[in-house]
Write a protein that holds these residues in place. Structure first.
Motif, PDB file in Angstrom:
ATOM      1  N   GLY A  68       0.797  -1.226   0.000  1.00 19.59           N
ATOM      2  CA  GLY A  68       0.000   0.000   0.000  1.00 19.59           C
ATOM      3  C   GLY A  68       0.829   1.276   0.000  1.00 19.59           C
ATOM      4  O   GLY A  68       0.328   2.340   0.348  1.00 19.59           O
ATOM      5  N   PHE A  69       2.076   1.184  -0.433  1.00 22.53           N
ATOM      6  CA  PHE A  69       2.957   2.345  -0.401  1.00 22.53           C
ATOM      7  C   PHE A  69       2.765   3.297  -1.571  1.00 22.53           C
ATOM      8  O   PHE A  69       3.387   4.350  -1.613  1.00 22.53           O
ATOM      9  CB  PHE A  69       4.427   1.894  -0.366  1.00 22.53           C
ATOM     10  CG  PHE A  69       4.819   1.306   0.941  1.00 22.53           C
ATOM     11  CD1 PHE A  69       5.274   2.106   1.975  1.00 22.53           C
ATOM     12  CD2 PHE A  69       4.716  -0.060   1.161  1.00 22.53           C
ATOM     13  CE1 PHE A  69       5.624   1.563   3.195  1.00 22.53           C
ATOM     14  CE2 PHE A  69       5.073  -0.619   2.371  1.00 22.53           C
ATOM     15  CZ  PHE A  69       5.527   0.195   3.395  1.00 22.53           C
ATOM     16  N   LEU A  70       1.918   2.954  -2.519  1.00 23.18           N
ATOM     17  CA  LEU A  70       1.733   3.806  -3.693  1.00 23.18           C
ATOM     18  C   LEU A  70       0.395   4.529  -3.686  1.00 23.18           C
ATOM     19  O   LEU A  70      -0.006   5.099  -4.687  1.00 23.18           O
ATOM     20  CB  LEU A  70       1.881   2.963  -4.968  1.00 23.18           C
ATOM     21  CG  LEU A  70       3.232   2.274  -5.125  1.00 23.18           C
ATOM     22  CD1 LEU A  70       3.242   1.423  -6.377  1.00 23.18           C
ATOM     23  CD2 LEU A  70       4.361   3.288  -5.149  1.00 23.18           C
ATOM     24  N   GLU A  71      -0.273   4.531  -2.546  1.00 25.80           N
ATOM     25  CA  GLU A  71      -1.588   5.162  -2.478  1.00 25.80           C
ATOM     26  C   GLU A  71      -1.509   6.683  -2.451  1.00 25.80           C
ATOM     27  O   GLU A  71      -2.328   7.352  -3.059  1.00 25.80           O
ATOM     28  CB  GLU A  71      -2.359   4.620  -1.282  1.00 25.80           C
ATOM     29  CG  GLU A  71      -2.680   3.141  -1.447  1.00 25.80           C
ATOM     30  CD  GLU A  71      -3.390   2.539  -0.264  1.00 25.80           C
ATOM     31  OE1 GLU A  71      -3.814   3.288   0.637  1.00 25.80           O
ATOM     32  OE2 GLU A  71      -3.521   1.303  -0.241  1.00 25.80           O
ATOM     33  N   ALA A  72      -0.528   7.229  -1.774  1.00 21.66           N
ATOM     34  CA  ALA A  72      -0.391   8.689  -1.689  1.00 21.66           C
ATOM     35  C   ALA A  72       0.378   9.209  -2.903  1.00 21.66           C
ATOM     36  O   ALA A  72       1.353   8.601  -3.344  1.00 21.66           O
ATOM     37  CB  ALA A  72       0.343   9.074  -0.409  1.00 21.66           C
ATOM     38  N   ALA A  73      -0.061  10.344  -3.425  1.00 22.82           N
ATOM     39  CA  ALA A  73       0.572  10.929  -4.612  1.00 22.82           C
ATOM     40  C   ALA A  73       2.052  11.209  -4.381  1.00 22.82           C
ATOM     41  O   ALA A  73       2.884  10.961  -5.260  1.00 22.82           O
ATOM     42  CB  ALA A  73      -0.150  12.216  -5.012  1.00 22.82           C
ATOM     43  N   GLU A  74       2.408  11.692  -3.215  1.00 18.46           N
ATOM     44  CA  GLU A  74       3.812  12.008  -2.920  1.00 18.46           C
ATOM     45  C   GLU A  74       4.665  10.739  -2.949  1.00 18.46           C
ATOM     46  O   GLU A  74       5.790  10.742  -3.461  1.00 18.46           O
ATOM     47  CB  GLU A  74       3.905  12.706  -1.554  1.00 18.46           C
ATOM     48  CG  GLU A  74       5.251  13.315  -1.253  1.00 18.46           C
ATOM     49  CD  GLU A  74       6.175  12.323  -0.567  1.00 18.46           C
ATOM     50  OE1 GLU A  74       7.399  12.465  -0.748  1.00 18.46           O
ATOM     51  OE2 GLU A  74       5.688  11.415   0.130  1.00 18.46           O
ATOM     52  N   SER A  75       4.141   9.657  -2.434  1.00 22.30           N
ATOM     53  CA  SER A  75       4.863   8.380  -2.459  1.00 22.30           C
ATOM     54  C   SER A  75       5.011   7.866  -3.880  1.00 22.30           C
ATOM     55  O   SER A  75       6.069   7.358  -4.253  1.00 22.30           O
ATOM     56  CB  SER A  75       4.149   7.332  -1.607  1.00 22.30           C
ATOM     57  OG  SER A  75       4.275   7.649  -0.247  1.00 22.30           O
ATOM     58  N   ARG A  76       3.958   7.989  -4.671  1.00 19.94           N
ATOM     59  CA  ARG A  76       4.053   7.579  -6.080  1.00 19.94           C
ATOM     60  C   ARG A  76       5.116   8.384  -6.800  1.00 19.94           C
ATOM     61  O   ARG A  76       5.893   7.838  -7.576  1.00 19.94           O
ATOM     62  CB  ARG A  76       2.701   7.724  -6.784  1.00 19.94           C
ATOM     63  CG  ARG A  76       1.737   6.620  -6.449  1.00 19.94           C
ATOM     64  CD  ARG A  76       0.534   6.621  -7.376  1.00 19.94           C
ATOM     65  NE  ARG A  76      -0.154   7.913  -7.433  1.00 19.94           N
ATOM     66  CZ  ARG A  76      -1.080   8.309  -6.574  1.00 19.94           C
ATOM     67  NH1 ARG A  76      -1.451   7.529  -5.577  1.00 19.94           N
ATOM     68  NH2 ARG A  76      -1.664   9.472  -6.714  1.00 19.94           N
ATOM     69  N   ARG A  77       5.183   9.683  -6.566  1.00 18.43           N
ATOM     70  CA  ARG A  77       6.202  10.514  -7.211  1.00 18.43           C
ATOM     71  C   ARG A  77       7.602  10.049  -6.821  1.00 18.43           C
ATOM     72  O   ARG A  77       8.483   9.975  -7.658  1.00 18.43           O
ATOM     73  CB  ARG A  77       6.033  11.993  -6.827  1.00 18.43           C
ATOM     74  CG  ARG A  77       4.982  12.704  -7.651  1.00 18.43           C
ATOM     75  CD  ARG A  77       5.014  14.209  -7.426  1.00 18.43           C
ATOM     76  NE  ARG A  77       4.764  14.583  -6.040  1.00 18.43           N
ATOM     77  CZ  ARG A  77       3.559  14.708  -5.501  1.00 18.43           C
ATOM     78  NH1 ARG A  77       2.496  14.493  -6.222  1.00 18.43           N
ATOM     79  NH2 ARG A  77       3.426  15.044  -4.231  1.00 18.43           N
TER      80      ARG A  77
END
Length: 93
Positions: A77-86
């Motif tokens: 679930g580490f790609l849920e936040a936009a900042e983490s995806r970036r």
């Protein structure tokens, strides 16, 4: 970072990253396409990223996460936040 980046083999990567964080204001991380990864690597990088940010520096990810790491990030679930995806996937994601 390459090789065994799991709980069994993370020690060398941890030591190298710690030295880089200590000696540089900006650190760029790259994970080899054929690295063996688990949640241990994600935890190490997330902790290092926060530590560097709190110290006024910057830790970046050199390229989008390779597939084995992407699988771990997705399951955790580490790609849920936009900042983490970036961070993990690059600014264009």
């Amino acid at each position: 970072m390459s090789g065994d980046l799991t709980i069994r083999g993370i020690k060398i990567a941890h030591e190298r990253l710690s030295l880089a964080l200590r000696d540089n204001s900006q650190v760029e991380v790259r994970v080899a396409e054929d690295a063996t990864v688990d949640l241990t690597l994600v935890q190490l990088i997330e902790a290092a990223r926060r530590e560097k940010r709190d110290a006024g520096g910057d830790l970046t990810f050199a390229t989008p996460a390779p597939q084995p790491l992407l699988d771990v990030l997705t399951r955790g679930g580490f790609l849920e936040a936009a900042e983490s995806r970036r961070f993990w996937l690059g600014a264009g994601e």
